[in-house]
Design an enzyme around this catalytic site. Structure first.
Site, mmCIF file in Angstrom:
data_model
loop_
_atom_site.group_PDB
_atom_site.id
_atom_site.type_symbol
_atom_site.label_atom_id
_atom_site.label_comp_id
_atom_site.label_asym_id
_atom_site.label_seq_id
_atom_site.Cartn_x
_atom_site.Cartn_y
_atom_site.Cartn_z
ATOM 1 N N CYS A 150 -3.359 10.919 1.370
ATOM 2 C CA CYS A 150 -2.769 9.564 1.024
ATOM 3 C C CYS A 150 -1.362 9.834 0.535
ATOM 4 C CB CYS A 150 -3.564 8.530 0.016
ATOM 5 S SG CYS A 150 -5.164 8.354 0.489
ATOM 6 N N LYS A 171 0.887 -1.306 -0.001
ATOM 7 C CA LYS A 171 0.066 0.059 0.119
ATOM 8 C C LYS A 171 0.756 1.223 0.084
ATOM 9 C CE LYS A 171 -2.838 3.120 0.710
ATOM 10 N NZ LYS A 171 -4.209 3.168 -0.122
#
Ligand code: SAJ
Length: 418
Positions: free
Chosen positions: A271, A217
Site C-alpha cells: 500500500c 485513499k
C-alpha cells in the site's frame, strides 16, 4: 435490493482485504459468496480454513462457513451487492503506471450477472477516475441497463467507491470500527452504498463523490509515507553526523506539537510503497513532495543495504544473522519488503556467511533458496552469529534483552535496542 436479511453479497478477490471483509459481512447476517480465481484458496475457505495470517480471522471464517453464511467459488453468481477487492499493482515496476486489469476483469465477469437493483462497490485502491471507468465498462457490456450519470431517470445499478483503510494485524477490529468514506458515482449511489456499509461498520460512514473517495485513499497513504520519509531522512543525516537518531526523535517528540515516526529499513507492503505513485502518475508536475518522499524511503533501503554489506564483509568468517523478512512487525506478509530486498542482495553476494531468522516463514523466499543462506531459529542465530542485523521489530526479537547482545556487533535498523 432484497429484504434486510436476505441481501446476497458477492466479494470478488479473497486476499488480505477481501476475505476479512467477506467474513465480517457474513457475520452481520448476509449470505456471502467469495469469488477467487485460485481453486486452492476457494477449497481452503470452503473447509472453514484460511490461507493468510491475520489476528482472529481463522475463528471468524470457520464460524461463518459452518453457519452457511460464507462460501467460496471460482465463478460469479447473481447477488444484490458486488464488492470488488482485487489487487491494483503497477503495470511495469519501472514506470509505475497503475494496472487496472484485475479490476476491469472482475467487472467484465460480474457484468453478465447484473440485475436491476444491484449495487457494485470498488474497494481496491485505485487512481482517481477508476470508478467512472468501471461504470463505463459495465455500460459497454450491458447496454440494456440504465447506469448512473449516463442515462435519464432512476438508474438500474448503483456504483460506488469505498476504500478500506485497515492496518494488517488489526484488520477485523479496524474493518468494524474505522470510519469509511463512501463515494458514489452520483449522490444516490453513495446513499445506497452507505446503507449497505451501515450493516457491519460501527465507525461513521461519510458519503462523498467517487473521485474524492479515490483520492482520499491515496492521500492517506501518501501522508504516512511522507512522515516516514522524514524519519528515514533524519536517520541518514544522523548517521552522517554520528548522532543517535532514536535519542533525537525521543527528545523532539517531547514537544507538544511534534510527533516524528520511526525510521526503519525503508517502507514496504503493498500500500504505502505503491499508492503515492498513483498520485504522482495522475499529476506528475504537482507531486514533488510526494515523489521525493517515495525516493527518500527507497534510498533508505539502499543505505541499509550498504551498511549491512559493510558489516558482513568485515571478517566474513564470523556469520551475520539477519532478523526479519516481512514488511513490518508480527505479520507473515513479505510483499514489497525492504528487509527481504536487503537480505536477498546480501545472500547473493555472501551466501553461507549469513543466517536468516523469520518466525513467520517456514522456508526462505525463492530468491534466497539457493544462495547458501540458512533459515534458523532465533536461539541458533544468537549462539552462532557474532554479528546481527535487525530488520523487523517482531515481538520475538523485542523480547531479547540488549544485555544478551553485549558481545556482538549489532546494526539495529529499528532502534529496538537503542
Ligand atoms: N514504517 C516505518 N516507520 C513507522 C511506521 C511504519 O518504517 O513509523 C514502515 C513499516 O515498517 C512498513 C511500512 O512503513 O514497512 C508500512 O507500514 P504501516 O504499518 O505504516 O502501514 P501498512 O502498509 O501496514 O498499512 C497502511 C495503513 N495506512 C495508513 O496508516 C495511512 C492502513 O491503514 C491502510 O489500510 C493500508 O496501508 C492499505 O491497505 O492501504
Amino acid at each position: 435490493m432484497r429484504g434486510e436479511d436476505r441481501l446476497r453479497v458477492s466479494v470478488i478477490g479473497l486476499g488480505y482485504i477481501g476475505l476479512p471483509t467477506a467474513a465480517v459481512i457474513a457475520r452481520s447476517g448476509c449470505p456471502v459468496v467469495g469469488i477467487d480465481t485460485s481453486q486452492t484458496v476457494v477449497d481452503t475457505i470452503n473447509r472453514g480454513e484460511i490461507h493468510i495470517e491475520e489476528a482472529d480471522l481463522d475463528g471468524l471464517v470457520h464460524a461463518v462457513v459452518q453457519k452457511g453464511l460464507l462460501r467460496a467459488a471460482t465463478a460469479i453468481e447473481p447477488a444484490d451487492v458486488f464488492l470488488i477487492a482485487v489487487p491494483t499493482p503497477f503495470l511495469a515496476h519501472e514506470d509505475r503506471t497503475p494496472d487496472l486489469s484485475y479490476v476491469l476483469s472482475a467487472v467484465e465477469s460480474l457484468a453478465g450477472a447484473l440485475e436491476p437493483g444491484n449495487t457494485v462497490i470498488v474497494e481496491s485502491t485505485c487512481p482517481v477516475g477508476t470508478t467512472e471507468k468501471v461504470r463505463d465498462a459495465i455500460a459497454a457490456a450491458r447496454p440494456d441497463l440504465k447506469l448512473p450519470g449516463l442515462a435519464e431517470g432512476t438508474p438500474d445499478i448503483a456504483i460506488a467507491y469505498c476504500p478500506e483503510r485497515v492496518l494488517p494485524g488489526r484488520i477485523l477490529e479496524e474493518l468494524t470500527h474505522n470510519d469509511r468514506s463512501i463515494g458514489g458515482v452520483t449522490p444516490r449511489c453513495a446513499r445506497k452504498a452507505l446503507t449497505f456499509y451501515k450493516r457491519f461498520v460501527k465507525g461513521t460512514c461519510i458519503a462523498t463523490d467517487a473521485r474524492s473517495a479515490e483520492m482520499t485513499k491515496l492521500v492517506e497513504n501518501a501522508y504516512r509515507d511522507t512522515n516516514i520519509a522524514f524519519a528515514n531522512e533524519l536517520s541518514m543525516i544522523a548517521d552522517a553526523q554520528g548522532l543517535d537518531v532514536w535519542e533525537v526523535i525521543r527528545l523532539a517528540n517531547r514537544h507538544p506539537r511534534v510527533n516524528i515516526l520511526q525510521p526503519g529499513p525503508g517502507v514496504g507492503g503493498h500500500c504505502i510503497a505503491v499508492d503515492p505513485w498513483f498520485i504522482v502518475h495522475g499529476a506528475p508536475e504537482q507531486s514533488r513532495l510526494i515523489r521525493t518522499a517515495r525516493e527518500v524511503n527507497d534510498a533508505k533501503m539502499h543505505h541499509v543495504l550498504a551498511k549491512a554489506r559493510e558489516l558482513v564483509a568485515a571478517a566474513p568468517e564470523g556469520k551475520t544473522a539477519f532478523l526479519g523478512l516481512s514488511f513490518k512487525a508480527n505479520i507473515d506478509d513479505f510483499r514489497e519488503s525492504p528487509a527481504r530486498f536487503v537480505v536477498a542482495k546480501i545472500a547473493r553476494e555472501f551466501g553461507d556467511a549469513i543466517m536468516v531468522v523469520e518466525p513467520h516463514a517456514n522456508e526462505l523466499p525463492p530468491e534466497l533458496a539457493d544462495t547458501g543462506a540458512a533459515l534458523v531459529d532465533i536461539d541458533t542465530a544468537l549462539e552462532t552469529c557474532p554479528k546481527i542485523v535487525m530488520l523487523v521489530d517482531h515481538d520475538l526479537f523485542k523480547a531479547i534483552p540488549a544485555s544478551e547482545l553485549a558481545d556482538k556487533t549489532v546494526y539495529d535498523t529499528r532502534g529496538i535496542w537503542s
